[in-house]
Design a protein around this motif. Structure first.
Motif, PDB file in Angstrom:
ATOM      1  N   TYR A 186       0.831  -1.193   0.000  1.00 52.83           N
ATOM      2  CA  TYR A 186       0.000   0.000   0.000  1.00 52.83           C
ATOM      3  C   TYR A 186       0.873   1.254   0.000  1.00 52.83           C
ATOM      4  N   VAL A 187       0.256   2.385  -0.305  1.00 59.72           N
ATOM      5  CA  VAL A 187       0.877   3.700  -0.202  1.00 59.72           C
ATOM      6  C   VAL A 187      -0.149   4.635   0.444  1.00 59.72           C
ATOM      7  N   TYR A 188       0.313   5.784   0.844  1.00 59.57           N
ATOM      8  CA  TYR A 188      -0.562   6.841   1.345  1.00 59.57           C
ATOM      9  C   TYR A 188      -0.534   7.979   0.331  1.00 59.57           C
ATOM     10  N   ALA A 189      -1.679   8.638   0.146  1.00 59.93           N
ATOM     11  CA  ALA A 189      -1.748   9.687  -0.864  1.00 59.93           C
ATOM     12  C   ALA A 189      -2.699  10.799  -0.429  1.00 59.93           C
ATOM     13  N   ARG A 190      -2.468  11.977  -0.991  1.00 57.49           N
ATOM     14  CA  ARG A 190      -3.358  13.125  -0.771  1.00 57.49           C
ATOM     15  C   ARG A 190      -3.104  14.156  -1.850  1.00 57.49           C
ATOM     16  N   ALA A 191      -4.060  15.024  -2.039  1.00 56.52           N
ATOM     17  CA  ALA A 191      -3.928  16.130  -2.989  1.00 56.52           C
ATOM     18  C   ALA A 191      -3.661  17.412  -2.216  1.00 56.52           C
ATOM     19  N   GLY A 192      -2.908  18.290  -2.818  1.00 51.81           N
ATOM     20  CA  GLY A 192      -2.665  19.618  -2.265  1.00 51.81           C
ATOM     21  C   GLY A 192      -3.071  20.643  -3.296  1.00 51.81           C
ATOM     22  N   VAL A 193      -3.844  21.646  -2.882  1.00 47.75           N
ATOM     23  CA  VAL A 193      -4.283  22.691  -3.804  1.00 47.75           C
ATOM     24  C   VAL A 193      -3.823  24.049  -3.304  1.00 47.75           C
ATOM     25  N   LYS A 194      -3.580  24.920  -4.235  1.00 44.19           N
ATOM     26  CA  LYS A 194      -3.157  26.281  -3.918  1.00 44.19           C
ATOM     27  C   LYS A 194      -4.334  27.202  -4.192  1.00 44.19           C
ATOM     28  N   MET A 195      -4.764  27.905  -3.176  1.00 44.36           N
ATOM     29  CA  MET A 195      -5.885  28.827  -3.301  1.00 44.36           C
ATOM     30  C   MET A 195      -5.363  30.248  -3.527  1.00 44.36           C
ATOM     31  N   ALA A 196      -6.068  30.998  -4.353  1.00 40.40           N
ATOM     32  CA  ALA A 196      -5.700  32.395  -4.586  1.00 40.40           C
ATOM     33  C   ALA A 196      -5.784  33.150  -3.258  1.00 40.40           C
ATOM     34  N   GLY A 197      -4.747  33.894  -2.920  1.00 43.25           N
ATOM     35  CA  GLY A 197      -4.735  34.694  -1.713  1.00 43.25           C
ATOM     36  C   GLY A 197      -4.339  33.941  -0.448  1.00 43.25           C
ATOM     37  N   VAL A 198      -4.042  32.650  -0.560  1.00 44.53           N
ATOM     38  CA  VAL A 198      -3.629  31.844   0.593  1.00 44.53           C
ATOM     39  C   VAL A 198      -2.193  31.410   0.369  1.00 44.53           C
ATOM     40  N   GLN A 199      -1.322  31.695   1.298  1.00 47.03           N
ATOM     41  CA  GLN A 199       0.100  31.408   1.137  1.00 47.03           C
ATOM     42  C   GLN A 199       0.399  29.913   1.096  1.00 47.03           C
ATOM     43  N   GLU A 200      -0.199  29.157   2.004  1.00 45.71           N
ATOM     44  CA  GLU A 200       0.087  27.729   2.121  1.00 45.71           C
ATOM     45  C   GLU A 200      -0.875  26.894   1.274  1.00 45.71           C
ATOM     46  N   MET A 201      -0.429  25.684   0.926  1.00 48.92           N
ATOM     47  CA  MET A 201      -1.312  24.753   0.229  1.00 48.92           C
ATOM     48  C   MET A 201      -2.337  24.211   1.211  1.00 48.92           C
ATOM     49  N   ILE A 202      -3.481  23.845   0.697  1.00 48.45           N
ATOM     50  CA  ILE A 202      -4.528  23.206   1.485  1.00 48.45           C
ATOM     51  C   ILE A 202      -4.594  21.761   1.029  1.00 48.45           C
ATOM     52  N   TYR A 203      -4.615  20.819   1.975  1.00 44.14           N
ATOM     53  CA  TYR A 203      -4.518  19.400   1.654  1.00 44.14           C
ATOM     54  C   TYR A 203      -5.814  18.651   1.949  1.00 44.14           C
ATOM     55  N   THR A 204      -6.063  17.611   1.152  1.00 43.22           N
ATOM     56  CA  THR A 204      -7.144  16.681   1.435  1.00 43.22           C
ATOM     57  C   THR A 204      -6.693  15.758   2.568  1.00 43.22           C
ATOM     58  N   PRO A 205      -7.625  15.029   3.173  1.00 43.30           N
ATOM     59  CA  PRO A 205      -7.209  14.004   4.141  1.00 43.30           C
ATOM     60  C   PRO A 205      -6.349  12.941   3.441  1.00 43.30           C
TER      61      PRO A 205
END
Length: 82
Positions: A56-75
């Motif tokens: 198995y592996v672990y995975a998640r997506a990271g998105v960059k929002m306009a106006g937000v410095q850090e990425m926001i991640y899925t669980p």
């Protein structure tokens, strides 16, 4: 609003700590157009041999929002390879 200037990312790793700094494989996810935003998305990613040979592996997506410095991640999701 999602940022259209840079790709979002799909990260894969060996532990539940997987993000922009801790990953074994990553692929870009470009911002979809509004018509396909709610549609399922199929991704392909090349895994290093040590990951591909595991159970198995672990995975998640990271998105960059306009106006937000850090990425926001899925669980983090555990994905069975066998």
């Amino acid at each position: 609003m999602l940022s259209g200037h840079e790709p979002h990312h799909f990260y894969v790793g060996t532990t539940t700590i997987v993000d922009a700094n801790n990953f074994a494989a990553v692929t870009d996810i470009w911002e979809p157009n509004a018509e396909t935003l709610s549609a399922p998305l199929n991704l392909s990613i090349g895994l290093p041999a040590d990951l591909a040979g595991g159970a198995y592996v672990y995975a998640r997506a990271g998105v960059k929002m306009a106006g937000v410095q850090e990425m926001i991640y899925t669980p983090v999701q555990k994905i069975a390879l066998r």
